[in-house]
Design a protein around this motif. Structure first.
Motif, PDB file in Angstrom:
ATOM      1  N   ARG A  51      -8.677  12.950  -0.300  1.00 39.53           N
ATOM      2  CA  ARG A  51      -7.684  11.907  -0.494  1.00 39.53           C
ATOM      3  C   ARG A  51      -7.680  11.437  -1.955  1.00 39.53           C
ATOM      4  O   ARG A  51      -8.531  11.835  -2.755  1.00 39.53           O
ATOM      5  CB  ARG A  51      -7.988  10.719   0.426  1.00 39.53           C
ATOM      6  N   GLU A  92      -8.337   4.905  -3.015  1.00 41.68           N
ATOM      7  CA  GLU A  92      -7.587   4.615  -1.789  1.00 41.68           C
ATOM      8  C   GLU A  92      -8.321   3.540  -0.982  1.00 41.68           C
ATOM      9  O   GLU A  92      -9.542   3.597  -0.823  1.00 41.68           O
ATOM     10  CB  GLU A  92      -7.462   5.878  -0.944  1.00 41.68           C
ATOM     11  N   LEU A  97      -0.527   4.894   0.966  1.00 39.06           N
ATOM     12  CA  LEU A  97      -0.963   4.935   2.365  1.00 39.06           C
ATOM     13  C   LEU A  97       0.245   4.869   3.295  1.00 39.06           C
ATOM     14  O   LEU A  97       0.320   5.613   4.285  1.00 39.06           O
ATOM     15  CB  LEU A  97      -1.925   3.783   2.640  1.00 39.06           C
ATOM     16  N   LEU A 143      -7.405  10.386   7.208  1.00 38.83           N
ATOM     17  CA  LEU A 143      -7.297   9.303   6.247  1.00 38.83           C
ATOM     18  C   LEU A 143      -8.599   9.048   5.495  1.00 38.83           C
ATOM     19  O   LEU A 143      -8.611   8.310   4.499  1.00 38.83           O
ATOM     20  CB  LEU A 143      -6.869   8.018   6.962  1.00 38.83           C
ATOM     21  N   HIS A 164       0.875  -1.179   0.000  1.00 40.02           N
ATOM     22  CA  HIS A 164       0.000   0.000   0.000  1.00 40.02           C
ATOM     23  C   HIS A 164       0.912   1.229   0.000  1.00 40.02           C
ATOM     24  O   HIS A 164       1.019   1.928   1.013  1.00 40.02           O
ATOM     25  CB  HIS A 164      -0.923   0.002   1.226  1.00 40.02           C
ATOM     26  N   ASP A 219       2.006   8.251   3.368  1.00 40.81           N
ATOM     27  CA  ASP A 219       1.315   9.279   4.145  1.00 40.81           C
ATOM     28  C   ASP A 219       1.451   9.047   5.651  1.00 40.81           C
ATOM     29  O   ASP A 219       1.644   9.993   6.427  1.00 40.81           O
ATOM     30  CB  ASP A 219      -0.167   9.325   3.755  1.00 40.81           C
TER      31      ASP A 219
END
Length: 370
Positions: A246, A250, A199, A241, A196, A202
C-alpha cells in the motif's frame, strides 16, 4: 433510571454568600419543570414559577420565595457545564434499551449564541445520542480554538461504550478516534469521504464491480412524493487494506473488520438522482445490521437536532454570556429526555403544550424525576 433529583442535587453550587438565597436544587428543578411546560428563556422560568407556584410547592420548599429572571440568568452563566452535564447519567441505563445499541456522535452550532461585542464565536456542541432509546447521554462544547474532533474525543472518554456501536460522519473518521472507541469497549462505524481521498478511491473501486457473492440488502422508502431505493453491501475482505504494498503514510484503522457501501437511487417526479456512500467499521456487520446502523445514525438529525430547533426554538436562542448558552442547551436536552421517556405515544411538541396547560398532565412527566 437513577434518581433525577439526587443527581441534580450533586451539582456543585458556583455561588457564594447572599447569592445562595435560593437553593441551587430548587432553581434547577424550576427551570427544568418550566422547560417541560414550554418555557424557553430565564424570563420564562421566572414567570412560570410565579404562575405555577402551587405545582412547584408540591415538591420544593421555596423557603425564600421565587427567584427572579436575573437570578436564573446569573446561575446559568456561572454553573459549570461539565458538572451540570453529568445529570445525563440518569439516562445511561436506558442506552440501547430499544434498538441495536447505536450511539450517534454529531455536532451542532447555535447560530444566535455569538457575542460580537466580546468577540465570541457561536457555541458549537458535540452530542452523544442513544439512537435506539432516543436519549441524549452527553454533550461537550468545542473550546475556543478547538475543534469538533477533539471535543468528540473528550466526550467519548467519559462514556462506557461496552457493546455499543459508535457512528459518526466523515469528520470523525480518524485513527485516534477509532482507537479510543475500541479502548473503551465499543465498535465504530465511520463514513468514508474525501478527507481520506486515496482510501476512499480504493474502497470505491473495490465496490464498483461487486462480486455476485458479496452480500447485499435492499430497502425502499416512499415519502413526501419521493421514492428512494438503497442497496447496502458489506465485505469482510479487508486484508488487502493492510498490505505492505500500500502507499506511504496510509491511515491504518485499528480493528477494521469490514467495509461497506450504500447505493441510493432517489426518484422525485421525473427527476432521478444517484449517490454512493462508503463506510469503515470495526464490527463484522451484516448488510441488514449495517443498514439499520446507518438509519439509526440519522436519528440524531431528525429526532434531536430537528426537534430542538422546531419544538424548543433552539436555533434562535439568544443567550450569549459566559456558560449560559452551553448550560441552557444542556437543560433543553434534559427536558427532551424527560419528555421522551414519559407518555411515549404522544409527540414531544404536544406533550409540552399539555404540560403547560394542565398540572395533572405535567405530573405524569415530572413523576420520573423522583
Amino acid at each position: 433510571m437513577a434518581s433525577f433529583l439526587t443527581i441534580l442535587g450533586s451539582v456543585p453550587d458556583p455561588r457564594s454568600g447572599n447569592a445562595q438565597r435560593h437553593g441551587l436544587l430548587d432553581m434547577l428543578v424550576i427551570a427544568l419543570v418550566a422547560s417541560v411546560c414550554g418555557a424557553e428563556t430565564c424570563v420564562d422560568f421566572a414567570e412560570f414559577a410565579a404562575d405555577r407556584e402551587r405545582l412547584l410547592r408540591e415538591f420544593l420548599s421555596l423557603e425564600n420565595g421565587l427567584p427572579s429572571h436575573d437570578t436564573f440568568s446569573r446561575l446559568f452563566r456561572l454553573l459549570d457545564p461539565q458538572a451540570f452535564g453529568r445529570v445525563f447519567e440518569a439516562f445511561l441505563d436506558d442506552l440501547g434499551a430499544d434498538g441495536p445499541g447505536v450511539l450517534a456522535i454529531d455536532g451542532k452550532t447555535l447560530r444566535r449564541s455569538f457575542d460580537r461585542a466580546a468577540g465570541r464565536s457561536p457555541l458549537h456542541v458535540v452530542t452523544a445520542f442513544g439512537a435506539g432509546a432516543g436519549l441524549v447521554i452527553g454533550q461537550r462544547a468545542v473550546a475556543e480554538g478547538g475543534n469538533e474532533i477533539t471535543a468528540a474525543r473528550a466526550l467519548l472518554e467519559t462514556l462506557c461504550l461496552d457493546a455499543v456501536l459508535v457512528t459518526a460522519d466523515a469528520l470523525h473518521t480518524q485513527v485516534d478516534t477509532a482507537s479510543l472507541i475500541l479502548e473503551r469497549g465499543g465498535d465504530y462505524l465511520f463514513a468514508l469521504k474525501d478527507n481520506h481521498p486515496l482510501l476512499r478511491r480504493d474502497v470505491a473501486e473495490y465496490f464498483a464491480d461487486p462480486e455476485e457473492k458479496m452480500a447485499a440488502y435492499q430497502t425502499v422508502d416512499a415519502d413526501h412524493g419521493r421514492i428512494e431505493t438503497r442497496i447496502h453491501r458489506v465485505s469482510h475482505d479487508v486484508g488487502w487494506l493492510f498490505s505492505d504494498r500500500r502507499y506511504k503514510d496510509e491511515p491504518r484503522f485499528p480493528g477494521l473488520a469490514c467495509i461497506a457501501s450504500v447505493q441510493s437511487t432517489r426518484q422525485a417526479g421525473a427527476t432521478v438522482t444517484h449517490a454512493t456512500r462508503y463506510y469503515l467499521a470495526s464490527a463484522r456487520l451484516t448488510p441488514e445490521t449495517f443498514a439499520a446502523a446507518v438509519r439509526a445514525h440519522w436519528a440524531i438529525e431528525n429526532r434531536l437536532h430537528w426537534v430542538l430547533d422546531m419544538a424548543f426554538d433552539e436555533d434562535r436562542a439568544r443567550n450569549r454570556k459566559d456558560n449560559g448558552p452551553e448550560n441552557l442547551t444542556i437543560l433543553r436536552k434534559l427536558t427532551l429526555n424527560l419528555l421522551r421517556t414519559a407518555r411515549p405515544n404522544i409527540p414531544v411538541s404536544r406533550k409540552r403544550k399539555r404540560a403547560g396547560w394542565s398540572d395533572d398532565f405535567a405530573r405524569t412527566i415530572l413523576g420520573q424525576m423522583r
